[in-house]
Motif scaffolding. Sequence first.
Motif, PDB file in Angstrom:
ATOM      1  N   LEU A 189       0.817  -1.209   0.000  1.00 61.74           N
ATOM      2  CA  LEU A 189       0.000   0.000   0.000  1.00 61.74           C
ATOM      3  C   LEU A 189       0.849   1.257   0.000  1.00 61.74           C
ATOM      4  O   LEU A 189       1.998   1.242   0.441  1.00 61.74           O
ATOM      5  N   SER A 190       0.260   2.342  -0.482  1.00 59.97           N
ATOM      6  CA  SER A 190       0.860   3.659  -0.319  1.00 59.97           C
ATOM      7  C   SER A 190      -0.255   4.686  -0.395  1.00 59.97           C
ATOM      8  O   SER A 190      -1.405   4.351  -0.691  1.00 59.97           O
ATOM      9  N   VAL A 196       2.450   4.513  -5.592  1.00 61.24           N
ATOM     10  CA  VAL A 196       2.094   3.150  -5.991  1.00 61.24           C
ATOM     11  C   VAL A 196       2.738   2.807  -7.335  1.00 61.24           C
ATOM     12  O   VAL A 196       3.180   1.674  -7.549  1.00 61.24           O
ATOM     13  N   SER A 253      -2.079  -1.327  -4.024  1.00 58.05           N
ATOM     14  CA  SER A 253      -3.182  -0.361  -4.043  1.00 58.05           C
ATOM     15  C   SER A 253      -2.809   0.880  -3.241  1.00 58.05           C
ATOM     16  O   SER A 253      -1.912   0.843  -2.399  1.00 58.05           O
ATOM     17  N   THR A 254      -3.536   1.964  -3.507  1.00 52.63           N
ATOM     18  CA  THR A 254      -3.502   3.077  -2.563  1.00 52.63           C
ATOM     19  C   THR A 254      -4.410   2.701  -1.400  1.00 52.63           C
ATOM     20  O   THR A 254      -5.309   1.860  -1.538  1.00 52.63           O
ATOM     21  N   THR A 255      -4.207   3.330  -0.259  1.00 49.48           N
ATOM     22  CA  THR A 255      -5.082   3.060   0.882  1.00 49.48           C
ATOM     23  C   THR A 255      -6.516   3.485   0.559  1.00 49.48           C
ATOM     24  O   THR A 255      -7.475   2.845   0.994  1.00 49.48           O
ATOM     25  N   LEU A 258      -8.186   0.765  -1.663  1.00 50.32           N
ATOM     26  CA  LEU A 258      -8.481  -0.439  -0.882  1.00 50.32           C
ATOM     27  C   LEU A 258      -9.655  -0.206   0.065  1.00 50.32           C
ATOM     28  O   LEU A 258     -10.460  -1.106   0.309  1.00 50.32           O
ATOM     29  N   ALA A 273       1.271  -7.109   5.336  1.00 48.44           N
ATOM     30  CA  ALA A 273       0.895  -5.860   4.657  1.00 48.44           C
ATOM     31  C   ALA A 273       2.024  -4.862   4.863  1.00 48.44           C
ATOM     32  O   ALA A 273       2.482  -4.656   5.991  1.00 48.44           O
ATOM     33  N   THR A 275       3.111  -0.900   4.101  1.00 47.20           N
ATOM     34  CA  THR A 275       2.632   0.421   3.681  1.00 47.20           C
ATOM     35  C   THR A 275       3.809   1.367   3.512  1.00 47.20           C
ATOM     36  O   THR A 275       4.536   1.648   4.467  1.00 47.20           O
ATOM     37  N   ILE A 286      -6.126   4.248   7.833  1.00 49.32           N
ATOM     38  CA  ILE A 286      -5.324   3.028   7.769  1.00 49.32           C
ATOM     39  C   ILE A 286      -5.624   2.026   8.883  1.00 49.32           C
ATOM     40  O   ILE A 286      -5.479   0.821   8.684  1.00 49.32           O
TER      41      ILE A 286
END
Length: 581
Positions: A189-190, A196, A253-255, A258, A273, A275, A286
């Motif tokens: 994630l980012s 991303v 994915s972006t946060t 998601l 996971a 990030t 998050i």
Amino acid sequence: TALTITKEERSTEHSGYNCITFKVPKQGDDFLPNFRRGDMVYLYAYRKNEIPDIRKAFLFRGILQELHSDTIVVHLRNGQQNRNSLAGELFAIEHCSSDIGCTTAIQGLHTFITASKERKELLLGQRTPQRDTKIQLSESYNPTYDDVILRAKQATDYFLLIGPPGTGKTSMALQYLVREHKEKNILLLSYTNRAVDEICGMLTKNNIPFLRLSKEYSCDPQYINNLLSNAVKNNPTLTHIKQTISQARIIVSTTASLSIHTAIFSIKHFELAITDEASQILEPNIVGLLAAHNGEKQVIDKFILIGDYKQLPAVVQQDSEESATNSHLLENIHLPNCANSLFERLILTEQAAHRTDFVGILHKQGRMHPEIADFPNTYFYAQEQLECVPLSHQKEDHLCYNKPSEDSFDDFLKTHRMIFISSKSCHQPNISEKVNTEEARIVANVVRRLYRQIGTGFDAQKSIGIIVPYRNQIAMVRKELEQLNIPAIEDISIDTVERYQGSQCDIIIYSFTIQNRFQLEFLTANTFMENDKPIDRKLNVAITRARKQLILTGNEATLRQNFLFSELIDYIDHRGGKTTI
């Protein structure tokens, strides 16, 4: 406003007419659209000789797919089977608002509240994280990273990795973490799509398959084939979608994406996971993801947060006084301000507990040439003691510009890695204070010269990046670049510092844009004090995006009213890099 349709297309045979091209009428010199590619917009029709009124029209929601001075392309959220639905004499677009961020944050908080006692206590810093020292690395990856990768693997609850600019937190550390957790389902994630894209680039370069959750127009074109929507487009049945998700070991994915696709958690369990750029993400955006659960079973076993509290924090509308918690309960879990990220709070939690097992710091940077790195190392990272790797471009004695010089300024560009170009005042009553026409012309001039020097090796995505503080200045710079009539430079990324975090380019051009003292507050809003020294996070990010050369342009008289900007100008001047055009 005054847009006219020139083309209506279907993106697929089932989508309806959803790609609409509009002609933009010739505008005055003072016209600057406050839009950029990927923006959500409302589209609506109106009659000639009438004032556009969104309240009296049928609205279409869409995304700006392309944006040029004479044309724009809007991708409608819902394609129209009946072309007559898009009938109208003239059309207008406006920014589209959405409450999805607020909705998903509330849903995330509910997920957190209903999570297991163990996971809630972990996220609140009320339970000591665990580690297993018997775990070892399956192989050695790189002497610089092996220790931190080992400690991250031994952590069984969470690990926090502080990665200053250019230390390889994405290209190296994240890569090694993914490779070390073989056969594990991993969620990457980012915060931003640009960050991303960087993750996708790392995975692609290392031939690591992945599936990405994103809209096509928020994704770099080279990763479109990895989108879930494209992976299932030939068989868009629920069964096939579930199967595709289930079989993907790595999902990116972006946060935000998601958060609106949490149904994935009912299909897939993740052992890990990770990030990236975690310092940019507010807690409500998050904690719900990290606390996701199916009944009593956690969806994510362990998480790793990667970030740097000296780079840009989460974007909030309130000032620090309004976002202060003023609560002993929250201060006890190291959350003095709601604008702080989970990453920062857990770092404070570990420091308060005098634990070092769950925090790692990367010290070697492979991005900036030493002549660029020296300023941020001195002013922002004195404690971290960053070192160059060094990589081949960090060893170069001179810039590789070999074309004959047009004039003395070309000679200047060839001999200095850090340059400050002093811009003249250009106040105009009919143009926003968020625009600087003089600096836009300087940027275009510099880009033209650099493009000529780079020659066949020019890559719009890697060679040059342009950073500005305001959207209006993005439009002004883009306008000046279009007038050069050089197709290859049309895809150069022009964006704000906030959007550039997580990215890099060989050459970064930063237009400070401001001409008024009061605008300094905006530019320096993310500054904090550490050991009695100002750490300007926005300036830090802008400088540290550059690999080989950094070119700044600004109104010197205005900038010198700030201590750190004045220090930066003096630093460059003492090395012979200050000039005018």
